[in-house]
Design a protein around this motif. Structure first.
Motif, PDB file in Angstrom:
ATOM      1  N   TYR A 187       7.809  13.074  -6.522  1.00 34.03           N
ATOM      2  CA  TYR A 187       7.527  14.470  -6.574  1.00 34.03           C
ATOM      3  C   TYR A 187       9.088  15.136  -6.184  1.00 34.03           C
ATOM      4  O   TYR A 187       9.694  14.611  -5.509  1.00 34.03           O
ATOM      5  CB  TYR A 187       6.393  15.274  -5.707  1.00 34.03           C
ATOM      6  CG  TYR A 187       5.295  14.214  -5.780  1.00 34.03           C
ATOM      7  CD1 TYR A 187       4.344  14.615  -6.679  1.00 34.03           C
ATOM      8  CD2 TYR A 187       4.799  13.265  -4.767  1.00 34.03           C
ATOM      9  CE1 TYR A 187       2.911  13.775  -6.665  1.00 34.03           C
ATOM     10  CE2 TYR A 187       3.774  12.659  -4.744  1.00 34.03           C
ATOM     11  CZ  TYR A 187       2.803  12.954  -5.929  1.00 34.03           C
ATOM     12  OH  TYR A 187       1.457  12.334  -5.726  1.00 34.03           O
ATOM     13  N   CYS A 239      -5.469  11.335  -3.712  1.00 32.15           N
ATOM     14  CA  CYS A 239      -4.522  12.136  -3.187  1.00 32.15           C
ATOM     15  C   CYS A 239      -5.140  13.398  -2.259  1.00 32.15           C
ATOM     16  O   CYS A 239      -5.959  13.841  -2.470  1.00 32.15           O
ATOM     17  CB  CYS A 239      -3.803  12.798  -4.225  1.00 32.15           C
ATOM     18  SG  CYS A 239      -2.082  13.314  -3.678  1.00 32.15           S
ATOM     19  N   TRP A 243      -8.580  17.355  -3.657  1.00 29.16           N
ATOM     20  CA  TRP A 243      -8.083  18.613  -3.862  1.00 29.16           C
ATOM     21  C   TRP A 243      -8.961  19.642  -2.922  1.00 29.16           C
ATOM     22  O   TRP A 243     -10.281  19.841  -3.242  1.00 29.16           O
ATOM     23  CB  TRP A 243      -7.964  18.712  -5.170  1.00 29.16           C
ATOM     24  CG  TRP A 243      -7.424  20.315  -5.639  1.00 29.16           C
ATOM     25  CD1 TRP A 243      -7.818  21.427  -5.637  1.00 29.16           C
ATOM     26  CD2 TRP A 243      -6.019  20.609  -5.783  1.00 29.16           C
ATOM     27  NE1 TRP A 243      -7.075  22.306  -5.808  1.00 29.16           N
ATOM     28  CE2 TRP A 243      -5.503  21.821  -6.239  1.00 29.16           C
ATOM     29  CE3 TRP A 243      -4.772  19.484  -5.935  1.00 29.16           C
ATOM     30  CZ2 TRP A 243      -4.421  22.118  -6.550  1.00 29.16           C
ATOM     31  CZ3 TRP A 243      -3.797  19.977  -6.277  1.00 29.16           C
ATOM     32  CH2 TRP A 243      -3.384  21.327  -6.584  1.00 29.16           C
ATOM     33  N   CYS A 259      -1.641  20.989  -1.555  1.00 30.58           N
ATOM     34  CA  CYS A 259      -0.603  19.603  -1.471  1.00 30.58           C
ATOM     35  C   CYS A 259       0.768  20.404  -1.276  1.00 30.58           C
ATOM     36  O   CYS A 259       0.663  21.512  -1.763  1.00 30.58           O
ATOM     37  CB  CYS A 259      -1.134  18.810  -2.325  1.00 30.58           C
ATOM     38  SG  CYS A 259      -0.439  19.027  -3.844  1.00 30.58           S
ATOM     39  N   ALA A 261       2.862  19.520  -3.398  1.00 32.51           N
ATOM     40  CA  ALA A 261       3.623  19.477  -4.381  1.00 32.51           C
ATOM     41  C   ALA A 261       2.837  20.514  -5.363  1.00 32.51           C
ATOM     42  O   ALA A 261       3.159  20.893  -6.615  1.00 32.51           O
ATOM     43  CB  ALA A 261       3.624  18.434  -5.283  1.00 32.51           C
ATOM     44  N   CYS A 314      -4.311  12.264  -8.347  1.00 29.78           N
ATOM     45  CA  CYS A 314      -2.974  13.099  -7.934  1.00 29.78           C
ATOM     46  C   CYS A 314      -3.070  14.052  -9.131  1.00 29.78           C
ATOM     47  O   CYS A 314      -2.495  13.909 -10.042  1.00 29.78           O
ATOM     48  CB  CYS A 314      -1.865  12.225  -7.472  1.00 29.78           C
ATOM     49  SG  CYS A 314      -0.783  13.711  -7.035  1.00 29.78           S
ATOM     50  N   ARG A 315      -3.605  15.228  -9.050  1.00 32.12           N
ATOM     51  CA  ARG A 315      -3.128  16.479  -9.768  1.00 32.12           C
ATOM     52  C   ARG A 315      -1.702  16.708 -10.179  1.00 32.12           C
ATOM     53  O   ARG A 315      -1.285  16.931 -11.310  1.00 32.12           O
ATOM     54  CB  ARG A 315      -3.958  17.803  -9.451  1.00 32.12           C
ATOM     55  CG  ARG A 315      -5.260  17.736  -9.314  1.00 32.12           C
ATOM     56  CD  ARG A 315      -6.037  17.379 -10.405  1.00 32.12           C
ATOM     57  NE  ARG A 315      -6.418  15.935 -10.284  1.00 32.12           N
ATOM     58  CZ  ARG A 315      -6.078  15.113 -11.487  1.00 32.12           C
ATOM     59  NH1 ARG A 315      -5.698  15.908 -12.687  1.00 32.12           N
ATOM     60  NH2 ARG A 315      -6.436  13.923 -11.678  1.00 32.12           N
ATOM     61  N   CYS A 316      -0.834  16.607  -9.197  1.00 32.78           N
ATOM     62  CA  CYS A 316       0.401  16.678  -9.354  1.00 32.78           C
ATOM     63  C   CYS A 316       1.253  15.657 -10.057  1.00 32.78           C
ATOM     64  O   CYS A 316       1.983  15.993 -10.992  1.00 32.78           O
ATOM     65  CB  CYS A 316       1.281  16.907  -8.001  1.00 32.78           C
ATOM     66  SG  CYS A 316       0.456  18.543  -7.235  1.00 32.78           S
TER      67      CYS A 316
HETATM   68 FE1  FES Z   1      -1.151  14.717  -5.320  1.00 38.26          FE
HETATM   69 FE2  FES Z   1      -0.701  17.558  -5.166  1.00 38.26          FE
HETATM   70  S1  FES Z   1       0.727  15.584  -4.670  1.00 38.26           S
HETATM   71  S2  FES Z   1      -2.255  16.515  -5.906  1.00 38.26           S
END
Ligand code: FES
Length: 368
Positions: A187, A239, A243, A259, A261, A314-316
């Motif tokens: 990230y 992650c 969320w 999170c 990021a 992980c969404r990011c």
């Molecule tokens: Fe994994 Fe944002 S770092 S959801």
């Protein structure tokens, strides 16, 4: 299906983005908050009050380098007074005989101290600060001598992966009770340096063997947490534990994020503690509700029996690799975009390219 909204359990308080180090794997955003945008002491105290009211149990003071904030002891004292468990996540370069007593006096519960490598020359090259290693070792000595629980964090990347056994031996010598051997996560600046940082498959195997051997060797003396690179996995990590489920991140300027990021997520407003309450943001802000639970999931996640274990990954990372934060995490072998992850690994250069460094004003303030 209506999702149950749980109380957050952990709060990551990113007090500042200022940092004396310039690690090329830094997961903070590419654009850092300048000092004048940072929340004031009174604003952080309000955040802590609200967090405790909501049921948060642990607060992690982080950054940048949180010891760049002279009000750190005051914030720790306040959090302790609220019954919160306090953890300081620090590079250790500002933790010394002059500054540590104020943290002890404030009631700090735990220190997590990061190392760039066990090899001094490489560690200081990576962190961009001469003399940092000796300061860190002295910081570890002070914490261990006080009897405060100490966790060391070694970030693993291509250049230092072979030195994991020496890192673990050093952790025992430094009096740590726990050590994290954590491969870089990609990230922020870490993503920009991915080709330079990513270990080969053979290196990952060696690292895993070294950790397994050390778990036997140091059994009962040292707990080893081992984090592998997502890119080599075939199932995604849960992650943040999902969320908007148990974790809140507050940025230096007061943005409230699911999170660290999340500021990369496009087309959504970022709520902040200057304009709304933490509780209202947690329950109602679109940034928190958009990927909470399982209703948002596309196929194959939606019908996957792992969906309430990995929460879709992980969404990011989905955004970084597939260009869509709502996509199945491409790390998953069942994801339509899984080939993109394999392509990154298949095209790793034989020789890693030089690091790209972030340039940021050095933190000169110290607590005390
Ligand atoms: Fe994994 Fe944002 S770092 S959801």
């Amino acid at each position: 299906m209506t999702e149950t909204i749980l109380s957050p359990m952990s709060l990551l308080a990113e007090l500042t983005h200022r940092c004396p180090l310039q690690c090329p794997y830094c997961s903070n955003p590419l654009a850092l908050e300048p000092r004048q945008n940072e929340l004031s002491t009174a604003e952080w105290i309000s955040v802590l009050d609200q967090a405790a009211e909501m049921g948060v149990l642990q607060v992690h003071f982080s950054g940048g380098e949180p010891m760049s904030r002279p009000d750190l002891p005051e914030l720790i004292r306040h959090a302790v007074g609220l019954g919160l468990y306090t953890n300081l996540i620090t590079s250790g370069v500002l933790l010394n005989e002059k500054t540590f007593p104020a943290l002890v006096e404030a009631g700090l519960d735990h220190v997590q101290l990061s190392f760039q490598d066990i090899d001094t020359a490489n560690a200081e090259l990576v962190g961009g600060m001469k003399g940092a290693q000796a300061r860190k070792i002295e910081a570890a000595r002070l914490v261990a001598a006080d009897g405060m629980p100490l966790t060391l964090n070694f970030v693993i990347y291509r250049e230092n992966a072979a030195r994991v056994p020496q890192m673990l031996e050093a952790a025992v010598q430094m009096g740590a009770r726990r050590v994290e051997i954590a491969h870089t996560q990609y990230y922020g600046w870490g993503l920009a340096n991915r080709e330079a940082l990513m270990p080969t498959a053979a290196q990952l195997e060696q690292t895993t063997e070294a950790v397994e051997a050390a778990r036997k060797k140091y059994e009962g003396r040292l707990t080893i947490d081992y984090v592998t690179p997502d890119y080599y996995a075939d199932r995604p990590k849960p992650c943040m534990g999902g969320w908007g489920r148990r974790f809140i991140n507050i940025s230096p300027s007061g943005r409230v994020l699911p999170c660290h990021a999340a500021e990369t997520i496009p087309n959504v407003a970022f709520p902040d503690v200057k304009h709304d309450t933490l509780d209202h943001i947690w329950r109602e802000a679109p940034l928190f509700t958009m990927f909470r639970g399982t209703d948002w999931m596309p196929q194959p996640c939606r019908s996957c029996d792992q969906r309430e274990k990995d929460w879709g990954g992980c969404r990011c990372q989905a955004l970084a690799l597939a260009g869509d934060a709502a996509a199945t995490d491409p790390v998953c072998a069942r994801a339509p975009d899984h080939e993109r992850v394999k392509a990154v690994l298949d095209t790793l250069p034989a020789e890693p390219p030089p690091f790209r460094y972030r340039r940021y004003a050095r933190a000169t303030d110290e607590v005390g």
